[in-house]
Write an enzyme that holds these catalytic residues in place. Structure first.
Site, PDB file in Angstrom:
ATOM      1  N   ASP A 121     -11.984  -4.251  -4.573  1.00  8.63           N
ATOM      2  CA  ASP A 121     -11.840  -3.378  -5.739  1.00  8.63           C
ATOM      3  C   ASP A 121     -13.134  -2.614  -5.980  1.00  8.63           C
ATOM      4  O   ASP A 121     -14.155  -3.195  -6.350  1.00  8.63           O
ATOM      5  CB  ASP A 121     -11.478  -4.204  -6.971  1.00  8.63           C
ATOM      6  CG  ASP A 121     -10.964  -3.347  -8.119  1.00  8.63           C
ATOM      7  OD1 ASP A 121     -11.388  -2.186  -8.218  1.00  8.63           O
ATOM      8  OD2 ASP A 121     -10.141  -3.842  -8.917  1.00  8.63           O
TER       9      ASP A 121
ATOM     10  N   ASP B  26     -10.684   5.062  -5.982  1.00 12.14           N
ATOM     11  CA  ASP B  26     -10.403   3.688  -6.375  1.00 12.14           C
ATOM     12  C   ASP B  26      -9.518   3.028  -5.335  1.00 12.14           C
ATOM     13  O   ASP B  26      -8.470   3.559  -4.957  1.00 12.14           O
ATOM     14  CB  ASP B  26      -9.718   3.664  -7.737  1.00 12.14           C
ATOM     15  CG  ASP B  26      -9.401   2.261  -8.208  1.00 12.14           C
ATOM     16  OD1 ASP B  26     -10.262   1.375  -8.049  1.00 12.14           O
ATOM     17  OD2 ASP B  26      -8.293   2.044  -8.720  1.00 12.14           O
TER      18      ASP B  26
END
Length: 448
Positions: A125, A326
């Site tokens: 992440d 992202d």
């Protein structure tokens, strides 16, 4: 040379043959050699799917196509491992889609935590800092294999008042607490953790006294089942804690979310990164310091640059507006003016002859085969042209296909454009924090 030969030999034997100890029952066949009763302990080599295989008739030989596909995937993983050993200071960790492994939309890497090591699949992440891992006794954690701190000789709780404690989100220290606690939100999940340290191994490298959150309570469904490796830019991220090892530099290639294999790679450190790669400046937002902001200046559909109001793409640290990369979001979300301009031009290029429908969260779908136009994302200093596999999602059955992007949801980051993982698949994406740049290069890393 001998070691290389043994690797090759083991690879062949593992696929094609089995060793039979004399006296073990084997398939009865006229061509199978009989073993004399007084032969002692001898070894007989038989093909795994041959008539003399001890696996019996149940071991039906796989199809040739199936065998080749399986072996190609195994070889690809093996070569990635061997390549990671070739250059000192270069660390590779294989990446896989969590969709099949853990039923999550995130990508995962193998990691080992504790002494002796406990195996984990950690979500990659880029927009989070503090790593957190479900621990034994966690209430509501969605995992059947939590990390057991009591079984690790190197585990240590981080006490209140420590420098790390003040860096956590929402730190808490009650008068009788033995360690620092903190809480955070992750999508629809609320998490409570005890700040901890233990030995973490990723890509073959060992990080001693790695600081992470040992989850004690979780609500919601968004949290990755086995934990998260935070690759954001904050002070407790993996990137910051390993700055002396990797120089705050990494890249990854994400395989297709449909892939079952660990064919993608996370490259850690400056060594082994692509030398020829188009880059765009990395922007910093002090209010959202973890996020990787870049300046997207426009979007081209086919050969046409669509008309987008400048404020919809502008970077504004005060409001959080702008564009970020992202890895934890699956499908790109664009602020309404940007998405509508892109969507309308895509529909125009496909043509009015094909009826438009909706499916799930996608509003531009077609129930027949259509010609999808390429989409190019324009940034300062670089352009990223996305082929159809990065633009369109197809249903498993039938001919329905959809534009795999959507407008940002109302009330949540309505000013933020998020370039998500599907649009990054099969690209080498470089995050070079010291030099303030992000790079893209096309790279196929999806094994069949």
């Amino acid at each position: 040379m001998g070691r290389r030969m043994s690797i090759a030999a083991m690879s062949v034997l593992a696929v094609a043959a089995v060793l039979v100890v004399a006296g073990t029952a084997a398939a009865s066949h006229p061509s199978c050699p009989a073993t004399p009763p007084d032969a002692g302990a001898t070894l007989q080599v038989s093909h795994a799917f041959g008539p003399c295989s001890p696996l019996g008739a149940e071991s039906a030989a796989p199809s040739w196509a199936g065998f080749l596909a399986d072996q190609a995937a195994r070889d690809a993983s093996r070569l990635l491992y061997l390549d990671s050993l070739a250059v000192k200071g270069r660390a590779y960790a294989p990446i896989a889609s969590g969709r099949q492994l853990l039923q999550t939309p995130t990508y995962v890497v193998r990691a080992r935590l504790g002494t002796p090591a406990q195996q984990l699949l950690l979500a990659v992440d880029t927009s989070n800092d503090a790593a957190w891992i479900p621990c034994s006794g966690c209430a509501g954690c969605p995992t059947s294999s939590p990390f057991n701190p009591a079984a690790s000789a190197s585990y240590r709780p981080v006490p209140c008042g420590s420098p790390q404690c003040v860096l956590t989100p929402n730190p808490s220290c009650s008068p009788n607490a033995k360690s620092c606690g903190f809480s955070l939100s992750y999508a629809d999940s609320s998490l409570q953790a005890a700040l901890s340290q233990d030995t973490l191994a990723v890509a073959g490298d060992v990080v001693k006294a790695y600081t992470f959150g040992c989850l004690q309570r979780a609500t919601g469904t968004a949290a990755p089942p086995q934990g998260l490796l935070g690759l954001g830019r904050g002070p407790l991220s993996f990137l910051s804690q390993t700055k002396d090892m990797y120089g705050a530099t990494f890249s990854y290639c994400l395989p297709s979310f449909k892939s079952l294999n660990f064919s993608g790679t996370l490259r850690l450190g400056r060594n082994g990164q692509p030398r020829r790669i188009k880059t765009t400046p990395l922007l910093a937002n002090p209010h959202r310091s973890s996020l990787y902001y870049v300046n997207m200046t426009g979007i081209r559909v086919g050969k046409k640059v669509v008309s987008i109001p400048a404020p919809a793409l502008a970077f504004d640290p005060a409001t959080g507006a702008g564009t970020v990369l992202d890895s934890g979001t699956m499908f790109t979300r664009l602020v309404a003016p940007v998405y509508l301009a892109l969507r309308d031009e895509v529909r125009r290029r496909v043509g009015a002859a094909a009826a438009v429908s909706s499916l799930g969260g996608f509003d531009t779908c077609y129930n027949t085969t259509v010609a999808w136009p390429p989409v190019t994302l324009l940034f300062d200093g670089m352009q990223v042209t996305l082929p159809e596999e990065n633009v369109v999602i197809h249903t498993t059955y039938g001919t329905t296909s959809c534009l795999a992007m959507a407008a940002a949801p109302d009330g949540v980051n309505t000013v933020l454009n998020v370039i998500a993982s599907m649009q990054q698949q099969n690209h080498r994406v470089l995050f070079d924090v010291p030099n303030g740049r992000v790079g893209f290069a096309r790279e196929s890393c999806t094994a069949a």
